[in-house]
Design an enzyme around this catalytic site. Structure first.
Site, PDB file in Angstrom:
ATOM      1  N   ASP A 153       0.857  -1.190   0.000  1.00  0.00           N
ATOM      2  CA  ASP A 153       0.000   0.000   0.000  1.00  0.00           C
ATOM      3  C   ASP A 153       0.888   1.234   0.000  1.00  0.00           C
ATOM      4  O   ASP A 153       2.081   1.161   0.315  1.00  0.00           O
ATOM      5  CB  ASP A 153      -0.915   0.010   1.232  1.00  0.00           C
ATOM      6  CG  ASP A 153      -1.795   1.263   1.289  1.00  0.00           C
ATOM      7  OD1 ASP A 153      -2.319   1.660   0.234  1.00  0.00           O
ATOM      8  OD2 ASP A 153      -1.937   1.858   2.372  1.00  0.00           O
ATOM      9  N   SER A 154       0.289   2.359  -0.319  1.00  0.00           N
ATOM     10  CA  SER A 154       1.002   3.637  -0.287  1.00  0.00           C
ATOM     11  C   SER A 154       1.098   4.140   1.146  1.00  0.00           C
ATOM     12  O   SER A 154       0.742   5.278   1.447  1.00  0.00           O
ATOM     13  CB  SER A 154       0.267   4.662  -1.151  1.00  0.00           C
ATOM     14  OG  SER A 154      -1.040   4.881  -0.635  1.00  0.00           O
ATOM     15  N   CYS A 165      -4.491  -0.978  -1.919  1.00  0.00           N
ATOM     16  CA  CYS A 165      -4.571   0.456  -2.183  1.00  0.00           C
ATOM     17  C   CYS A 165      -5.578   0.660  -3.305  1.00  0.00           C
ATOM     18  O   CYS A 165      -5.406   0.097  -4.397  1.00  0.00           O
ATOM     19  CB  CYS A 165      -3.192   0.980  -2.583  1.00  0.00           C
ATOM     20  SG  CYS A 165      -3.165   2.702  -3.175  1.00  0.00           S
ATOM     21  N   THR A 180      -6.208   3.340  -5.087  1.00  0.00           N
ATOM     22  CA  THR A 180      -5.643   4.086  -6.215  1.00  0.00           C
ATOM     23  C   THR A 180      -4.751   3.194  -7.071  1.00  0.00           C
ATOM     24  O   THR A 180      -4.821   3.229  -8.307  1.00  0.00           O
ATOM     25  CB  THR A 180      -4.843   5.301  -5.713  1.00  0.00           C
ATOM     26  OG1 THR A 180      -5.699   6.135  -4.924  1.00  0.00           O
ATOM     27  CG2 THR A 180      -4.297   6.105  -6.873  1.00  0.00           C
ATOM     28  N   GLU A 221      -0.881   9.407   7.896  1.00  0.00           N
ATOM     29  CA  GLU A 221       0.517   8.977   7.839  1.00  0.00           C
ATOM     30  C   GLU A 221       1.367   9.667   8.911  1.00  0.00           C
ATOM     31  O   GLU A 221       2.399   9.142   9.324  1.00  0.00           O
ATOM     32  CB  GLU A 221       1.102   9.265   6.455  1.00  0.00           C
ATOM     33  CG  GLU A 221       0.608   8.351   5.357  1.00  0.00           C
ATOM     34  CD  GLU A 221       1.202   6.950   5.432  1.00  0.00           C
ATOM     35  OE1 GLU A 221       2.369   6.799   5.850  1.00  0.00           O
ATOM     36  OE2 GLU A 221       0.485   5.988   5.095  1.00  0.00           O
ATOM     37  N   CYS A 280     -10.624   4.318   0.321  1.00  0.00           N
ATOM     38  CA  CYS A 280      -9.169   4.368   0.555  1.00  0.00           C
ATOM     39  C   CYS A 280      -8.892   3.513   1.778  1.00  0.00           C
ATOM     40  O   CYS A 280      -9.611   3.615   2.791  1.00  0.00           O
ATOM     41  CB  CYS A 280      -8.717   5.807   0.795  1.00  0.00           C
ATOM     42  SG  CYS A 280      -6.970   5.962   1.284  1.00  0.00           S
ATOM     43  N   HIS A 308      -6.699   3.728   3.955  1.00  0.00           N
ATOM     44  CA  HIS A 308      -6.361   4.520   5.136  1.00  0.00           C
ATOM     45  C   HIS A 308      -7.621   4.905   5.930  1.00  0.00           C
ATOM     46  O   HIS A 308      -7.558   5.066   7.151  1.00  0.00           O
ATOM     47  CB  HIS A 308      -5.642   5.820   4.737  1.00  0.00           C
ATOM     48  CG  HIS A 308      -4.212   5.654   4.358  1.00  0.00           C
ATOM     49  ND1 HIS A 308      -3.811   5.083   3.177  1.00  0.00           N
ATOM     50  CD2 HIS A 308      -3.060   6.016   5.007  1.00  0.00           C
ATOM     51  CE1 HIS A 308      -2.486   5.106   3.101  1.00  0.00           C
ATOM     52  NE2 HIS A 308      -2.009   5.657   4.200  1.00  0.00           N
TER      53      HIS A 308
END
Length: 262
Positions: free
Chosen positions: A10-11, A73, A75, A151, A183, A185
């Site tokens: 994942d980002s 993720c 995206t 983050e 998302c 997150h």
């Protein structure tokens, strides 16, 4: 091959919400998680940048001999999953906003989607919406600024609350009865989101569905672990292993968190 690890990338730290669902459903599986926090958020990058980063992440997990890769993720999935499946032999599990269950169950005919720009402007998201949400009003809301705050472990902050109120207000005013979190997150924001949303608006994320799909694919390919010993749970971050550990503090098993110059 069965006892090779599952790879997840994942980002950043958000995909740990997916990791937890996979681990809960498949506790015998060893898992390697890659947090590309240095390049978060992917949602503000070009399609080619997202493809390049996804290739880099995939190559790392292949080097670790993963038997399947979960693109945790939204995206990255919506922009690169077709490319990855066409160019690598390993099976990939993707994740995208859960429009289908929201569209099938809405009573008001209005569904809200909170996601990154990279997800909401992708061709795959557009196709999914057209397929499952025909006749349904979909209120799309960019979540600009949310991922960097997560983050930075600034979830419980005035800035976060102000952004969430700003983004959720149009969805509430449109009389949506479902909010789709687009998302990985964003599940970490659910406690704050619930403080803003009316109680009748249901929140949907894709974690459990991704875990079930991962299990189904492993079963189909006869790749479920038959390991009798303890599974290995490894995590890699290219910014701060301490921050990644914050999002894993509720994991009871022994885990290994590493810094990766990547």
């Amino acid at each position: 091959m069965n006892n090779k690890p599952i790879g997840v990338f994942d980002s950043g730290v958000g995909g740990t919400s997916i990791w937890k669902e996979i681990h809960k459903l498949l506790p015998k599986e060893s898992i390697i998680y890659l947090a590309d926090s240095k390049n978060a958020p992917y949602g503000e990058k070009t399609k080619q940048e997202i493809v390049d980063l996804s290739i880099k992440n995939t190559e790392f997990l292949l080097h670790k001999e993963c038997k399947i890769i979960v693109v945790a993720c939204n995206t990255a999935t919506t922009n690169t999953i077709h490319y990855l499946r066409e160019n690598y032999q390993i099976p990939f599990i993707g994740i995208e906003p859960a429009i289908k269950p929201a569209a099938l169950n809405t009573k008001t005919g209005v569904v809200g989607v909170l996601a990154t720009r990279g997800t909401l402007t992708s061709e795959l998201f557009s196709k999914t919406s057209d397929l499952y949400a025909s006749g349904i009003q979909v209120v799309e809301q960019y979540g600009d600024g949310l991922v960097p705050l997560i983050e930075a472990d600034n979830i419980d902050s005035t800035e976060m609350r102000n952004l969430l109120y700003k983004y959720l207000k149009p969805i509430i005013e449109a009389k949506a009865d479902y909010l789709v979190l687009g998302c990985t997150h964003y599940p970490y924001l659910i406690p704050e989101i619930k403080k803003i949303l009316p109680s009748h608006i249901a929140i949907i994320d894709s974690g459990e569905a991704v875990a079930r799909q991962t299990k189904a694919v492993l079963e189909k390919l006869n790749l479920l672990s038959n390991n009798k010993t303890k599974s290995q749970l490894q995590f890699y971050s290219n910014t701060s292993k301490e921050l990644l550990s914050v999002f894993l503090k509720d994991v009871e098993e022994e885990i290994e968190v590493n810094y990766l110059d990547f």
